[in-house]
Design a protein around this motif. Sequence first.
Motif, mmCIF file in Angstrom:
data_model
loop_
_atom_site.group_PDB
_atom_site.id
_atom_site.type_symbol
_atom_site.label_atom_id
_atom_site.label_comp_id
_atom_site.label_asym_id
_atom_site.label_seq_id
_atom_site.Cartn_x
_atom_site.Cartn_y
_atom_site.Cartn_z
ATOM 1 N N TRP A 119 0.925 -0.963 -0.192
ATOM 2 C CA TRP A 119 0.170 0.280 0.144
ATOM 3 C C TRP A 119 0.716 0.930 -0.444
ATOM 4 O O TRP A 119 0.358 2.473 -0.939
ATOM 5 N N ARG A 120 1.974 1.407 0.307
ATOM 6 C CA ARG A 120 2.555 2.167 0.580
ATOM 7 C C ARG A 120 3.236 2.809 -1.089
ATOM 8 O O ARG A 120 3.507 4.518 -0.705
ATOM 9 N N ARG A 121 3.640 1.801 -1.466
ATOM 10 C CA ARG A 121 4.382 2.115 -2.712
ATOM 11 C C ARG A 121 2.988 2.877 -3.639
ATOM 12 O O ARG A 121 2.719 3.575 -4.524
ATOM 13 N N VAL A 122 1.902 2.300 -3.487
ATOM 14 C CA VAL A 122 0.698 2.477 -4.091
ATOM 15 C C VAL A 122 -0.274 3.242 -4.054
ATOM 16 O O VAL A 122 -0.294 4.387 -4.903
ATOM 17 N N LEU A 123 -0.128 3.996 -2.879
ATOM 18 C CA LEU A 123 0.090 5.673 -2.586
ATOM 19 C C LEU A 123 0.987 6.257 -2.419
ATOM 20 O O LEU A 123 0.409 7.493 -3.316
ATOM 21 N N THR A 124 2.550 6.248 -2.538
ATOM 22 C CA THR A 124 2.945 7.055 -3.297
ATOM 23 C C THR A 124 2.735 7.614 -4.798
ATOM 24 O O THR A 124 2.474 8.633 -5.318
ATOM 25 N N ILE A 125 2.727 6.393 -5.670
ATOM 26 C CA ILE A 125 2.206 6.795 -6.788
ATOM 27 C C ILE A 125 0.859 7.291 -7.166
ATOM 28 O O ILE A 125 0.764 8.692 -8.022
ATOM 29 N N ALA A 126 -0.056 7.276 -6.053
ATOM 30 C CA ALA A 126 -1.195 7.512 -6.333
ATOM 31 C C ALA A 126 -0.750 10.018 -5.811
ATOM 32 O O ALA A 126 -1.814 10.444 -6.551
ATOM 33 N N LEU A 127 0.122 9.687 -4.866
ATOM 34 C CA LEU A 127 0.136 10.921 -4.502
ATOM 35 C C LEU A 127 0.967 12.276 -5.572
ATOM 36 O O LEU A 127 0.788 13.148 -5.531
ATOM 37 N N ASP A 128 1.909 11.484 -6.068
ATOM 38 C CA ASP A 128 2.680 12.081 -6.934
ATOM 39 C C ASP A 128 1.509 12.471 -8.779
ATOM 40 O O ASP A 128 1.689 13.515 -8.891
ATOM 41 N N GLY A 129 0.873 11.697 -8.751
ATOM 42 C CA GLY A 129 -0.459 11.616 -9.237
ATOM 43 C C GLY A 129 -1.333 13.167 -9.446
ATOM 44 O O GLY A 129 -1.971 13.724 -10.303
ATOM 45 N N LEU A 130 -1.038 13.531 -7.796
ATOM 46 C CA LEU A 130 -2.169 14.874 -8.016
ATOM 47 C C LEU A 130 -0.750 16.315 -8.071
ATOM 48 O O LEU A 130 -1.506 17.149 -8.217
ATOM 49 N N ARG A 131 0.449 16.090 -8.161
ATOM 50 C CA ARG A 131 1.487 16.677 -8.643
ATOM 51 C C ARG A 131 0.634 17.759 -10.393
ATOM 52 O O ARG A 131 0.849 16.913 -10.314
ATOM 53 N N PRO A 132 1.371 18.650 -10.153
ATOM 54 C CA PRO A 132 1.540 19.287 -12.049
ATOM 55 C C PRO A 132 2.011 18.846 -12.691
ATOM 56 O O PRO A 132 2.337 18.292 -12.149
ATOM 57 N N ALA A 133 1.422 18.449 -13.837
ATOM 58 C CA ALA A 133 1.968 17.889 -14.586
ATOM 59 C C ALA A 133 1.448 18.936 -16.133
ATOM 60 O O ALA A 133 0.540 19.258 -16.262
ATOM 61 N N ASP A 134 1.814 17.896 -17.410
ATOM 62 C CA ASP A 134 1.987 19.001 -18.752
ATOM 63 C C ASP A 134 1.023 17.396 -19.034
ATOM 64 O O ASP A 134 0.493 16.588 -18.416
ATOM 65 N N GLY A 135 -0.506 17.937 -19.723
ATOM 66 C CA GLY A 135 -1.760 17.899 -19.695
ATOM 67 C C GLY A 135 -2.076 18.084 -19.364
ATOM 68 O O GLY A 135 -1.987 18.413 -17.861
ATOM 69 N N GLU A 136 -4.161 17.709 -19.340
ATOM 70 C CA GLU A 136 -5.173 17.188 -18.716
ATOM 71 C C GLU A 136 -5.287 15.737 -18.635
ATOM 72 O O GLU A 136 -4.896 15.068 -19.172
ATOM 73 N N LEU A 137 -5.723 16.132 -17.364
ATOM 74 C CA LEU A 137 -6.502 14.883 -16.747
ATOM 75 C C LEU A 137 -7.785 14.240 -17.531
ATOM 76 O O LEU A 137 -8.146 15.052 -18.486
ATOM 77 N N PRO A 138 -7.823 13.204 -18.768
ATOM 78 C CA PRO A 138 -8.730 12.543 -19.099
ATOM 79 C C PRO A 138 -9.857 12.121 -18.495
ATOM 80 O O PRO A 138 -10.198 12.231 -17.260
ATOM 81 N N GLY A 139 -11.114 12.449 -19.504
ATOM 82 C CA GLY A 139 -12.111 12.518 -18.743
ATOM 83 C C GLY A 139 -12.380 13.397 -17.759
ATOM 84 O O GLY A 139 -12.027 14.299 -17.881
ATOM 85 N N ALA A 140 -14.147 13.241 -17.979
ATOM 86 C CA ALA A 140 -14.813 14.007 -16.576
ATOM 87 C C ALA A 140 -14.423 13.642 -15.197
ATOM 88 O O ALA A 140 -14.708 12.217 -14.642
ATOM 89 N N PRO A 141 -14.655 14.511 -14.230
ATOM 90 C CA PRO A 141 -14.785 14.172 -12.774
ATOM 91 C C PRO A 141 -15.564 13.436 -12.224
ATOM 92 O O PRO A 141 -17.020 13.885 -13.016
ATOM 93 N N LEU A 142 -16.124 12.977 -11.347
ATOM 94 C CA LEU A 142 -16.733 12.606 -11.334
ATOM 95 C C LEU A 142 -17.916 13.543 -10.482
ATOM 96 O O LEU A 142 -17.500 13.914 -10.115
ATOM 97 N N THR A 143 -19.274 12.833 -10.381
ATOM 98 C CA THR A 143 -20.421 13.678 -9.704
ATOM 99 C C THR A 143 -20.553 12.926 -8.552
ATOM 100 O O THR A 143 -20.208 11.966 -7.911
ATOM 101 N N PRO A 144 -21.346 13.389 -7.679
ATOM 102 C CA PRO A 144 -21.163 13.477 -5.903
ATOM 103 C C PRO A 144 -22.263 11.922 -6.391
ATOM 104 O O PRO A 144 -21.605 10.696 -5.409
ATOM 105 N N ALA A 145 -23.322 12.091 -7.380
ATOM 106 C CA ALA A 145 -23.755 10.827 -7.304
ATOM 107 C C ALA A 145 -22.942 9.487 -7.530
ATOM 108 O O ALA A 145 -23.238 8.370 -7.687
ATOM 109 N N GLN A 146 -22.358 10.109 -8.766
ATOM 110 C CA GLN A 146 -21.089 8.538 -9.215
ATOM 111 C C GLN A 146 -20.676 8.626 -8.094
ATOM 112 O O GLN A 146 -19.579 6.821 -7.997
ATOM 113 N N PHE A 147 -19.513 9.210 -7.115
ATOM 114 C CA PHE A 147 -18.645 8.797 -6.708
ATOM 115 C C PHE A 147 -19.188 7.747 -5.533
ATOM 116 O O PHE A 147 -18.497 6.556 -4.976
#
Length: 209
Positions: free
Chosen positions: A173-201
């Motif tokens: 879980w520590r490795r996977v969490l680090t990958i996920a947290l790094d994905g929050l950092r600013p990067a070139d390009g935009e995230l694919p897809g639309a953000p979740l709505t509360p109902a979808q979440f």
Amino acid sequence: MTGSTPLRRDAARNRERVLAAARQLFAETGRAVTHNEVARAADVGVGTVYRRFPTREDLMLALFEDQLALVGRLADEALAAEDPGEGLRRFLAQVVEMQAADRGLQEFMLGPQARSRAGAATSRIAPVVGALLDRAKERGQVRPEVTALDVALIPVMVGEVTARSRDVVPGLWRRVLTIALDGLRPADGELPGAPLTPAQFEEVVSRGR
């Protein structure tokens, strides 16, 4: 009245002993813990456990609500951090570590009772995390298109990995969490897809429970 005070104190102490014992047992072995085992570990009569917590689910709910209160305090501490990006990452790491350290809590969180009880706490915690996320974005520490629901998915995703890998690769879980947290950092390009709505979440996190 004078004689009732020691009784109330004894009852309160017994309750805390029961919860402390149950917390350790559930964390170590999961939900398959009996009232007899809790009573032995707490050094109280099994009747004391049943009077306070008639079912195993009642015990789990009490422990779960304690954990929700702790998550709320951690969120407040994160919001007060001078560095919002670090505060956000530390908060998410603390929440995921709580899940990883407690097998029973994680199993309970996958059930419908946890979702129904978490509503009020989530309503209080979500604005705090949202404010923290906004501060991190203003500092350029998080991608601008990341939403609060994206952040809320991180413990869910890593929690699933923890549950599946606990007995195979305990620290994965520590490795996977680090990958996920790094994905929050600013990067070139935009995230694919639309953000979740509360109902979808809600539908996504409820699937398979």
